[in-house]
Motif scaffolding. Structure first.
Motif, short mmCIF file in Angstrom:
data_model
loop_
_atom_site.label_atom_id
_atom_site.label_comp_id
_atom_site.label_asym_id
_atom_site.label_seq_id
_atom_site.Cartn_x
_atom_site.Cartn_y
_atom_site.Cartn_z
N VAL A 1 0.84 -1.20 0.00
CA VAL A 1 0.00 0.00 0.00
C VAL A 1 0.88 1.25 0.00
CG1 VAL A 1 -1.64 1.35 1.37
CG2 VAL A 1 -1.98 -1.11 1.10
N GLY A 2 1.92 1.25 0.83
CA GLY A 2 2.83 2.39 0.89
C GLY A 2 3.54 2.63 -0.43
N ILE A 3 4.05 1.56 -1.05
CA ILE A 3 4.74 1.69 -2.34
C ILE A 3 3.79 2.23 -3.41
CG2 ILE A 3 5.78 0.36 -4.22
CD1 ILE A 3 7.09 -1.39 -2.08
N ALA A 4 2.55 1.73 -3.41
CA ALA A 4 1.57 2.19 -4.40
C ALA A 4 1.27 3.68 -4.22
CB ALA A 4 0.29 1.37 -4.29
N LEU A 5 1.09 4.11 -2.97
CA LEU A 5 0.82 5.53 -2.70
C LEU A 5 1.99 6.40 -3.12
CD1 LEU A 5 -0.86 5.27 0.83
CD2 LEU A 5 -1.98 5.80 -1.34
N GLY A 6 3.21 5.96 -2.80
CA GLY A 6 4.39 6.73 -3.19
C GLY A 6 4.56 6.83 -4.69
N SER A 7 4.35 5.72 -5.38
CA SER A 7 4.51 5.69 -6.84
C SER A 7 3.49 6.60 -7.52
CB SER A 7 4.37 4.26 -7.36
OG SER A 7 5.35 3.42 -6.78
N MET A 8 2.26 6.64 -6.97
CA MET A 8 1.22 7.46 -7.57
C MET A 8 1.48 8.95 -7.38
SD MET A 8 -2.41 5.47 -6.96
CE MET A 8 -2.22 5.31 -5.19
#
Length: 399
Positions: free
Chosen positions: A142-149
């Protein structure tokens, strides 16, 4: 129901991986486009960054076990936060490269410490042992997805904020550790658990002890598995973009696959682990199954000619990784002697980092000198082989 210890750990894990997802896409672009260095120079700088992160992984495990659990986490976050603050102010070459090493060292220390705290929480909650590792893995994604977005718009708007925001995130983590350190340590939980564990029970099960030689064989098999699987998995983050472009697809198509991966993980992982834990009680068997599924995802790639086949391959990979990646650190924690959780968790993060560091380079060599079809075939064969090797691990079972 999550207790305070698990909630704060999950929050720290989300924030840490948000920074990971935020900063990883930036490095190569910033070095080549903004600092006007070559791809070779950028690749060398990122290799050194990965090397310092691996050093941090190793140091984090040793410091966690031998020095102080809480101070290790504080030290890692402090080092990385100061590094990002300095980059926000001094982002010229070669200062940027030097500060990037400082950031890598700090993040490596913090990453191992977070994993080690997870292992301690799992030991303190034996009835939720595997679920805790699963939740931490899901929160990381979830953290990686939020950062990437979020990184694309912020990077285009301001270089300063691109590096200042990660520093803010790590200072937030520091505040959590400094103000809720006792909760993270699980002192109250540990006291209750130890008190309860002293009560004799007719149903109490004693773990089967392993010899030192058998334990070393287990650790070698697990470390080789972690290395091989990340050598393969890292192709999705690197060389597959070129392969898809050669097939007439776009960078948007490529990046969309990772959004599909993150979204499907949220759905797939709880379902997979609910059923897999019942069908396969031994962790090594779960890992072997997950590796078999991950390896099979590469079979589709050589013949992929439309976008739907890439989506299918990614979905198969997602199912496999949802079983494999949270279960390996859980198995390592199961083997760890008292007071060695940090060292044992460092095995996972060090060899994972090594696979991520070497994978793109080795993959590009094989794809260039032979072909992408050979690359995907070798990954399939290697992942299946280490999956079978995991079945040779002597797991600590109960009798």
């Amino acid at each position: 129901m999550l207790d305070a210890q698990q909630r704060w750990l999950l929050l720290i894990n989300i924030v840490f991986n948000l920074v990971m997802g935020f900063i990883l896409p930036v490095n190569t672009i910033f070095i080549t486009k903004n600092l006007h260095e070559s791809m070779v120079v950028a690749g060398f700088a990122l290799m050194l960054y990965s090397g310092f992160m691996m050093l941090g992984n190793f140091l984090g495990g040793r410091l966690f076990d031998r020095f102080s659990q809480r101070k290790t986490l504080v030290g890692g976050f402090t080092l990385a936060a100061i590094g990002f603050l300095l980059i926000a102010k001094f982002h010229t070459w070669p200062v940027y490269a030097g500060l990037l090493l400082m950031v890598g060292l700090g993040m490596g220390i913090a990453y191992t410490a977070v994993n080690s705290y997870t292992a301690i929480a799992a030991q303190q909650h034996p009835q939720q042992y595997q679920q805790i590792f699963n939740r931490m893995y899901l929160s990381a994604n979830v953290g990686i997805a939020l950062g990437s977005m979020g990184v694309s718009s912020i990077f285009q708007a301001s270089i300063f904020w691109t590096f200042f925001l990660p520093a803010v995130c790590f200072f937030v983590c520091l505040i959590i550790v400094l103000t809720h350190g006792a909760v993270l340590d699980g002192a109250a939980v540990s006291h209750v658990y130890q008190a309860n564990s002293t009560v004799a029970s007719p149903n109490k099960k004693k773990p089967l002890q392993l010899s030192r030689q058998r334990l070393r064989i287990n650790l070698v098999l697990i470390c080789i598995t972690v290395l091989i699987v990340w050598l393969g998995y890292s192709q999705w983050d690197s060389n597959l973009s070129l392969y898809m472009l050669d097939q007439g697809l776009t960078m948007h198509d490529y990046s969309l696959l990772f959004s599909i991966n993150a979204a499907s993980l949220i759905i797939v992982q709880p379902l997979m682990n609910r059923f897999i834990c019942r069908w396969l009680p031994l962790l090594k068997s779960q890992i072997a199954l997950g590796l078999g599924i991950m390896g099979s995802s590469f079979i589709l790639l050589p013949g992929a000619r439309n976008y739907g086949q890439y989506i299918l391959s990614m979905l198969i990979l997602t199912i496999g990784e949802s079983i494999t990646f949270p279960t390996i650190p859980a198995l390592l924690s199961k083997f760890a002697p008292q007071g060695r959780q940090g060292t044992y968790q460092s095995f996972y993060v060090v060899f994972g980092s090594l696979g991520r560091a070497l994978g793109p380079y080795l993959g590009s060599l094989i794809a260039t000198e032979i072909s992408f079809a050979w690359l995907f075939g070798l990954i399939f064969g290697s992942v299946i082989l280490v999956g079978l090797g995991m079945l040779a691990v002597k797991e600590v079972n109960y009798s």
